[in-house]
Design an enzyme around this catalytic site. Structure first.
Site, PDB file in Angstrom:
ATOM      1  N   LYS A  13     -67.269   1.508 -10.499  1.00 49.53           N
ATOM      2  CA  LYS A  13     -67.013   0.264 -11.234  1.00 49.53           C
ATOM      3  C   LYS A  13     -68.157  -0.749 -11.031  1.00 49.53           C
ATOM      4  O   LYS A  13     -68.686  -1.282 -11.994  1.00 49.53           O
ATOM      5  CB  LYS A  13     -65.685  -0.364 -10.773  1.00 49.53           C
ATOM      6  CG  LYS A  13     -64.470   0.547 -10.978  1.00 49.53           C
ATOM      7  CD  LYS A  13     -63.170  -0.133 -10.590  1.00 49.53           C
ATOM      8  CE  LYS A  13     -63.056  -0.465  -9.098  1.00 49.53           C
ATOM      9  NZ  LYS A  13     -63.075   0.723  -8.204  1.00 49.53           N
ATOM     10  N   ARG A  88     -54.993  -4.896  -9.595  1.00 52.02           N
ATOM     11  CA  ARG A  88     -54.795  -3.688  -8.803  1.00 52.02           C
ATOM     12  C   ARG A  88     -53.321  -3.362  -8.629  1.00 52.02           C
ATOM     13  O   ARG A  88     -52.987  -2.369  -7.980  1.00 52.02           O
ATOM     14  CB  ARG A  88     -55.421  -3.880  -7.419  1.00 52.02           C
ATOM     15  CG  ARG A  88     -56.799  -3.261  -7.269  1.00 52.02           C
ATOM     16  CD  ARG A  88     -57.262  -3.586  -5.864  1.00 52.02           C
ATOM     17  NE  ARG A  88     -58.158  -2.622  -5.324  1.00 52.02           N
ATOM     18  CZ  ARG A  88     -59.493  -2.760  -5.302  1.00 52.02           C
ATOM     19  NH1 ARG A  88     -60.065  -3.799  -5.844  1.00 52.02           N
ATOM     20  NH2 ARG A  88     -60.234  -1.852  -4.715  1.00 52.02           N
ATOM     21  N   ARG A 127     -72.011   5.079   0.356  1.00 49.98           N
ATOM     22  CA  ARG A 127     -72.399   3.835  -0.350  1.00 49.98           C
ATOM     23  C   ARG A 127     -73.166   2.899   0.573  1.00 49.98           C
ATOM     24  O   ARG A 127     -72.804   2.711   1.729  1.00 49.98           O
ATOM     25  CB  ARG A 127     -71.136   3.137  -0.857  1.00 49.98           C
ATOM     26  CG  ARG A 127     -71.398   1.723  -1.368  1.00 49.98           C
ATOM     27  CD  ARG A 127     -70.315   1.211  -2.271  1.00 49.98           C
ATOM     28  NE  ARG A 127     -68.977   1.258  -1.704  1.00 49.98           N
ATOM     29  CZ  ARG A 127     -67.870   1.096  -2.429  1.00 49.98           C
ATOM     30  NH1 ARG A 127     -67.941   0.892  -3.726  1.00 49.98           N
ATOM     31  NH2 ARG A 127     -66.690   1.154  -1.854  1.00 49.98           N
ATOM     32  N   ARG A 160     -70.516  -1.134   4.178  1.00 54.09           N
ATOM     33  CA  ARG A 160     -69.320  -1.966   4.326  1.00 54.09           C
ATOM     34  C   ARG A 160     -68.425  -1.436   5.447  1.00 54.09           C
ATOM     35  O   ARG A 160     -68.279  -0.228   5.597  1.00 54.09           O
ATOM     36  CB  ARG A 160     -68.514  -1.943   3.024  1.00 54.09           C
ATOM     37  CG  ARG A 160     -68.971  -2.952   2.014  1.00 54.09           C
ATOM     38  CD  ARG A 160     -68.392  -2.715   0.650  1.00 54.09           C
ATOM     39  NE  ARG A 160     -66.952  -2.468   0.621  1.00 54.09           N
ATOM     40  CZ  ARG A 160     -66.263  -2.211  -0.491  1.00 54.09           C
ATOM     41  NH1 ARG A 160     -66.884  -2.159  -1.657  1.00 54.09           N
ATOM     42  NH2 ARG A 160     -64.982  -2.000  -0.451  1.00 54.09           N
ATOM     43  N   ARG A 171     -57.191   3.393   1.673  1.00 48.92           N
ATOM     44  CA  ARG A 171     -57.497   2.740   0.395  1.00 48.92           C
ATOM     45  C   ARG A 171     -57.138   3.641  -0.778  1.00 48.92           C
ATOM     46  O   ARG A 171     -56.644   3.170  -1.804  1.00 48.92           O
ATOM     47  CB  ARG A 171     -58.973   2.353   0.349  1.00 48.92           C
ATOM     48  CG  ARG A 171     -59.254   1.144   1.240  1.00 48.92           C
ATOM     49  CD  ARG A 171     -60.719   0.967   1.540  1.00 48.92           C
ATOM     50  NE  ARG A 171     -61.521   0.833   0.353  1.00 48.92           N
ATOM     51  CZ  ARG A 171     -62.822   1.084   0.310  1.00 48.92           C
ATOM     52  NH1 ARG A 171     -63.458   1.477   1.395  1.00 48.92           N
ATOM     53  NH2 ARG A 171     -63.481   0.929  -0.807  1.00 48.92           N
TER      54      ARG A 171
END
Ligand code: ADP
Ligand code: ADP
Ligand code: ZN
Length: 213
Positions: A13, A88, A127, A160, A171
């Site tokens: 996204k 969400r 990431r 992160r 998650r």
């Protein structure tokens, strides 16, 4: 144009948002980015959000809804916006609809970036993000030219806290349970666009471009 980017964590996204915001000339509103900025600045909002984010849980609806309701009234969102990571939950989506309806607005397109669960963990744990400009890279799928340094601005890259493997599972569970039902929610409204997110980054961008024409 009012756009929502939907998809599980790691679907791409944020990566796609960087292109679409130029294409559609709309602000990129990422609730995750707003929370991380607040954490960095040590605000009350940041402190509250961090409690949940560190555990891989969703921040309570009331906190997020208030934030977004305010953000979409800023001048830069006058001619449209792109939401990334919001809504969400069904409750968030309903609150957004109500809030938009007050000013005669609505969501025009929901881009659902579809990616198989089996590849998400690798995408998320690999990431890396630029501390300075926020650009997103991947150690394997979108590597920088010089190790640890942002291609765009020369800033330092970091991982992160919630992108570590332990948190990722939680998650993904939160997504399955609370966010996935939004696909059907927006499908019923006739605004859902499904995009195959399991292609090269460029190919995904092209598909989104085509769909938004
Ligand atoms: P999201 O915002 O949905 O959580 P990101 O855009 O941050 O996802 O992407 C998650 C990770 O996967 C990033 O490291 C990014 O570079 C990488 N990535 C994004 N799109 C693709 C793709 N189409 N193929 C492979 N890796 C991708
Ligand atoms: P990703 O796309 O990788 O899941 P985000 O940056 O969108 O990451 O979100 C990071 C975290 O911020 C989420 O795990 C959650 O704790 C919190 N968060 C962001 N957006 C929302 C939202 N709309 N509702 C509840 N929590 C949110
Ligand atoms: Zn940078």
């Amino acid at each position: 144009m009012n756009i929502i980017l939907l998809g599980p964590p790691g679907a791409g996204k944020g990566t796609q948002a960087a292109y679409i915001k130029e294409l559609k000339k709309v602000p990129h509103i990422s609730t995750g980015d707003i929370f991380r900025q607040n954490i960095k600045e040590g605000t009350d909002l940041g402190k509250k959000a961090k409690e949940y984010m560190d555990k891989g849980l969703l921040v309570p609806d009331s906190v997020v809804v208030e934030l977004v309701e305010d953000r979409i009234t800023w001048p830069d969102a006058k001619n449209g916006f792109m939401l990334d990571g919001f809504p969400r939950t069904i409750a968030q989506a309903e609150a957004l609809d109500e809030s938009l309806a007050k000013t005669g607005k609505a969501i025009d397109a929901v881009i659902n970036i579809d990616v198989d669960f089996s590849v998400l963990t690798e995408r998320i744990t690999g990431r890396r993000i630029c501390r300075k400009c926020g650009a997103t890279f991947h150690v394997k799928f979108n590597p920088v030219k010089k190790d640890g340094i942002c291609d765009i601005c020369g800033g330092e890259l970091y991982q992160r806290d919630d992108d570590k493997e332990e948190t990722v599972i939680k998650r993904l569970n939160e997504y399955q349970e609370k966010t996935r039902p939004l696909i059907e929610f927006y499908n019923k409204k006739g605004v859902l666009i499904n995009i195959n997110g399991q292609q090269d980054i460029d190919a995904v961008t092209k598909d989104i471009e085509k769909a938004l024409k």
